[in-house]
Each structure stands twice: as C-alpha cells, then as structure tokens.
Design an enzyme around this catalytic site. Structure first.
Site, PDB file in Angstrom:
ATOM      1  N   ARG A  31      76.053  28.447  46.386  1.00  0.00           N
ATOM      2  CA  ARG A  31      75.548  29.768  46.168  1.00  0.00           C
ATOM      3  C   ARG A  31      75.260  30.498  47.482  1.00  0.00           C
ATOM      4  O   ARG A  31      75.221  31.722  47.530  1.00  0.00           O
ATOM      5  CB  ARG A  31      74.255  29.655  45.350  1.00  0.00           C
ATOM      6  CG  ARG A  31      74.569  29.238  43.895  1.00  0.00           C
ATOM      7  CD  ARG A  31      73.343  28.984  43.103  1.00  0.00           C
ATOM      8  NE  ARG A  31      72.762  27.714  43.506  1.00  0.00           N
ATOM      9  CZ  ARG A  31      71.753  27.136  42.853  1.00  0.00           C
ATOM     10  NH1 ARG A  31      71.207  27.714  41.809  1.00  0.00           N
ATOM     11  NH2 ARG A  31      71.279  25.971  43.237  1.00  0.00           N
ATOM     12  N   GLY A  32      75.048  29.725  48.543  1.00  0.00           N
ATOM     13  CA  GLY A  32      74.523  30.284  49.787  1.00  0.00           C
ATOM     14  C   GLY A  32      75.294  31.450  50.383  1.00  0.00           C
ATOM     15  O   GLY A  32      74.715  32.345  50.978  1.00  0.00           O
ATOM     16  N   GLU A  51      81.559  30.711  54.533  1.00  0.00           N
ATOM     17  CA  GLU A  51      80.374  29.871  54.332  1.00  0.00           C
ATOM     18  C   GLU A  51      79.155  30.512  54.985  1.00  0.00           C
ATOM     19  O   GLU A  51      79.273  31.304  55.915  1.00  0.00           O
ATOM     20  CB  GLU A  51      80.691  28.479  54.936  1.00  0.00           C
ATOM     21  CG  GLU A  51      79.597  27.462  54.946  1.00  0.00           C
ATOM     22  CD  GLU A  51      79.086  27.036  53.577  1.00  0.00           C
ATOM     23  OE1 GLU A  51      78.745  27.917  52.769  1.00  0.00           O
ATOM     24  OE2 GLU A  51      78.998  25.821  53.333  1.00  0.00           O
ATOM     25  N   ASP A  53      75.765  22.960  59.047  1.00  0.00           N
ATOM     26  CA  ASP A  53      74.676  22.160  59.608  1.00  0.00           C
ATOM     27  C   ASP A  53      75.259  20.809  60.037  1.00  0.00           C
ATOM     28  O   ASP A  53      75.785  20.700  61.148  1.00  0.00           O
ATOM     29  CB  ASP A  53      73.593  22.055  58.522  1.00  0.00           C
ATOM     30  CG  ASP A  53      72.368  21.292  58.958  1.00  0.00           C
ATOM     31  OD1 ASP A  53      72.196  21.077  60.168  1.00  0.00           O
ATOM     32  OD2 ASP A  53      71.568  20.899  58.093  1.00  0.00           O
ATOM     33  N   GLY A  71      77.898  19.670  58.801  1.00  0.00           N
ATOM     34  CA  GLY A  71      79.345  19.883  58.716  1.00  0.00           C
ATOM     35  C   GLY A  71      79.984  19.098  57.581  1.00  0.00           C
ATOM     36  O   GLY A  71      81.171  19.255  57.297  1.00  0.00           O
ATOM     37  N   THR A 103      79.573  19.246  54.288  1.00  0.00           N
ATOM     38  CA  THR A 103      80.017  20.058  53.146  1.00  0.00           C
ATOM     39  C   THR A 103      81.377  20.690  53.441  1.00  0.00           C
ATOM     40  O   THR A 103      82.319  20.568  52.653  1.00  0.00           O
ATOM     41  CB  THR A 103      78.993  21.192  52.848  1.00  0.00           C
ATOM     42  OG1 THR A 103      77.719  20.602  52.650  1.00  0.00           O
ATOM     43  CG2 THR A 103      79.387  21.997  51.627  1.00  0.00           C
ATOM     44  N   LEU A 104      81.460  21.326  54.575  1.00  0.00           N
ATOM     45  CA  LEU A 104      82.685  22.025  54.922  1.00  0.00           C
ATOM     46  C   LEU A 104      83.853  21.068  55.136  1.00  0.00           C
ATOM     47  O   LEU A 104      84.979  21.362  54.760  1.00  0.00           O
ATOM     48  CB  LEU A 104      82.430  22.855  56.183  1.00  0.00           C
ATOM     49  CG  LEU A 104      83.222  24.121  56.288  1.00  0.00           C
ATOM     50  CD1 LEU A 104      83.139  24.926  55.010  1.00  0.00           C
ATOM     51  CD2 LEU A 104      82.706  24.954  57.440  1.00  0.00           C
ATOM     52  N   LYS A 140      74.693  25.724  63.069  1.00  0.00           N
ATOM     53  CA  LYS A 140      73.573  24.934  63.598  1.00  0.00           C
ATOM     54  C   LYS A 140      74.155  23.638  64.145  1.00  0.00           C
ATOM     55  O   LYS A 140      74.294  22.658  63.426  1.00  0.00           O
ATOM     56  CB  LYS A 140      72.622  24.640  62.434  1.00  0.00           C
ATOM     57  CG  LYS A 140      71.178  24.487  62.824  1.00  0.00           C
ATOM     58  CD  LYS A 140      70.378  23.826  61.716  1.00  0.00           C
ATOM     59  CE  LYS A 140      70.055  24.685  60.539  1.00  0.00           C
ATOM     60  NZ  LYS A 140      69.186  23.978  59.554  1.00  0.00           N
ATOM     61  N   ASP A 148      68.560  29.497  51.058  1.00  0.00           N
ATOM     62  CA  ASP A 148      67.383  29.217  50.233  1.00  0.00           C
ATOM     63  C   ASP A 148      66.520  28.078  50.742  1.00  0.00           C
ATOM     64  O   ASP A 148      66.944  27.251  51.551  1.00  0.00           O
ATOM     65  CB  ASP A 148      67.836  28.813  48.828  1.00  0.00           C
ATOM     66  CG  ASP A 148      68.466  27.416  48.817  1.00  0.00           C
ATOM     67  OD1 ASP A 148      69.386  27.175  49.637  1.00  0.00           O
ATOM     68  OD2 ASP A 148      68.022  26.557  48.041  1.00  0.00           O
TER      69      ASP A 148
HETATM   70  P1  IMP Z   1      75.975  20.658  55.841  1.00  0.00           P
HETATM   71  O1  IMP Z   1      76.829  19.911  54.871  1.00  0.00           O
HETATM   72  O2  IMP Z   1      74.896  19.774  56.424  1.00  0.00           O
HETATM   73  O3  IMP Z   1      76.747  21.369  56.906  1.00  0.00           O
HETATM   74  O4  IMP Z   1      75.126  21.666  55.022  1.00  0.00           O
HETATM   75  C1  IMP Z   1      75.583  22.812  54.605  1.00  0.00           C
HETATM   76  C2  IMP Z   1      74.726  23.371  53.494  1.00  0.00           C
HETATM   77  O5  IMP Z   1      73.329  22.984  53.591  1.00  0.00           O
HETATM   78  C3  IMP Z   1      74.766  24.844  53.649  1.00  0.00           C
HETATM   79  O6  IMP Z   1      75.857  25.392  52.961  1.00  0.00           O
HETATM   80  C4  IMP Z   1      73.414  25.254  53.114  1.00  0.00           C
HETATM   81  O7  IMP Z   1      73.524  25.444  51.715  1.00  0.00           O
HETATM   82  C5  IMP Z   1      72.495  24.095  53.416  1.00  0.00           C
HETATM   83  N1  IMP Z   1      71.717  24.339  54.641  1.00  0.00           N
HETATM   84  C6  IMP Z   1      71.862  23.762  55.859  1.00  0.00           C
HETATM   85  N2  IMP Z   1      70.971  24.242  56.743  1.00  0.00           N
HETATM   86  C7  IMP Z   1      70.239  25.159  56.072  1.00  0.00           C
HETATM   87  C8  IMP Z   1      69.147  26.034  56.463  1.00  0.00           C
HETATM   88  O8  IMP Z   1      68.663  26.086  57.598  1.00  0.00           O
HETATM   89  N3  IMP Z   1      68.672  26.834  55.461  1.00  0.00           N
HETATM   90  C9  IMP Z   1      69.170  26.853  54.202  1.00  0.00           C
HETATM   91  N4  IMP Z   1      70.185  26.066  53.800  1.00  0.00           N
HETATM   92  C10 IMP Z   1      70.714  25.225  54.737  1.00  0.00           C
HETATM   93 MG    MG Z   2      76.123  26.642  51.453  1.00  0.00          MG
END
Ligand code: IMP
Ligand code: MG
Length: 173
Positions: free
Chosen positions: A40-41, A95, A99, A101, A103-104, A127, A155
């Site tokens: 949803r982000g 996206e 964070d 990475g 998910t992506l 990040k 969120d």
């Molecule tokens: P990743 O798989 O760790 O890169 O996380 C990605 C997902 O985590 C993002 O699409 C966000 O939905 C969530 N996320 C990561 N960091 C934050 C943050 O600082 N605030 C809110 N959501 C976050």
């Molecule tokens: Mg997201």
C-alpha cells in the site's frame, strides 16, 4: 507517540516528484511503459508521479508486505499480483521506500521471470543503512538516514499514511 515536524515538506516532495518524472519521461522517450505501483505504501507517490510522466503508459499494482520472522530473515508475501501480462513490456516499478531491499529484490526477481522488455525501479526514499539485498535503483528521490518515517503513504501500523508530508516517527516511552 510523537510525530515531529516535517522531515520532508510538501514542497520538497512535490519538487522531487516533478524532477524524477522529468528524468523518466526523457529516458523513455519514444517508448510505452507499464507503471507498477507497490501497495500500500506507494499509493500516494505513485499517483503523484504518474501525472507528471509524459510517456504513454498503462498502470498496474501489486500488493505486497514484508514481515520479519527473525532478526535476520525477512519474508515477503504477495497478496495481490498484477493483472497485466508484462512480457515484452517496459516495466517501471514504483516503490515508496527501500530499506533492507528484500521486498524489492523479491518482486524484481518475480517480475524478471516473466520476461519484460526492461525493468526499472523508482523509489521515493532510499534507506541504505539497513540494506541486506543487493539491488540497483534507477531513480531515487531522497537518500534518508536510518530513521523510521511515516506519511506520504508510509505507515506505522497502517496509520499516518494520509499525512501530506514525511515525518520521523518516534515512539514515546
Ligand atoms: P524492505 O524489504 O526492508 O526494503 O522494506 C520495504 C518495506 O518496508 C517498504 O515498502 C515499507 O512498506 C516498509 N518500510 C521500511 N522502512 C520504513 C519506514 O521508515 N517507514 C514506513 N515503512 C517502512
Ligand atoms: Mg512498501
């Protein structure tokens, strides 16, 4: 719980959105793309940026979430997949934040297996500090420090997504 003053203001966000859209429009000149929003982000960033991209496009969405089982293992769940067939299409993934990475990386690998003509990634926030998966991004809005941010689609427990700006989220003790 305290939401501080804007970390990124509405004006900073809108300026960056137009700048990214300009680059994207230039890079894809003469092509047609499919913009894929990761929900949803990314809903707010997605709807903002597509209106400034001049490339002919269709749009589609993926609903994904990541949950952390242990400190080190992130597992990704795809709740709703694309409706479009992306074979031989130019895919632009949009996206909100990268964070770890994970998910992506998961989504990218899944979509590459469907043989698109190309796949590029546009993230509003990056990040880097907590990165676990090696992933290249083509368009990045802002590099941010290792802070938890909310607003502009992002969120905390599904709240604060509607804030028009981005704030650092601090939990009160
Ligand atoms: P990743 O798989 O760790 O890169 O996380 C990605 C997902 O985590 C993002 O699409 C966000 O939905 C969530 N996320 C990561 N960091 C934050 C943050 O600082 N605030 C809110 N959501 C976050
Ligand atoms: Mg997201």
């Amino acid at each position: 719980m305290v939401i501080g003053k804007p970390f990124l203001t509405v004006e900073q966000i809108q300026k960056k959105v137009r700048e990214l859209a300009g680059k994207i429009s230039k890079d894809y000149e003469g092509k047609e793309i499919i913009s894929v929003g990761i929900l949803r982000g990314a809903f707010m960033f997605f709807s903002d940026i597509v209106r400034f991209i001049q490339t002919p496009m269709s749009i589609d969405f993926l609903i994904a979430s990541s949950y952390v089982k242990t400190q080190t293992t992130g597992e990704i769940k795809i709740h709703t997949d694309l409706r479009e067939n992306i074979k031989d299409k130019h895919v632009l993934l949009i996206e909100d934040i990268v964070d770890t990475g994970l998910t992506l990386k998961h989504i990218k690998d899944m979509l590459l297996a469907r043989n698109p003509a190309s796949l590029k990634i546009c993230t509003f926030l990056n990040k880097k500090a907590r990165r676990k998966a090696d992933i290249d991004m083509d368009y990045v809005g802002f590099e941010i420090p290792d802070e938890y941010v909310v607003g502009y689609g992002l969120d905390y427990e599904n709240k604060f997504r509607n804030l028009p700006y981005i704030a650092i989220f601090k939990k009160s003790i």
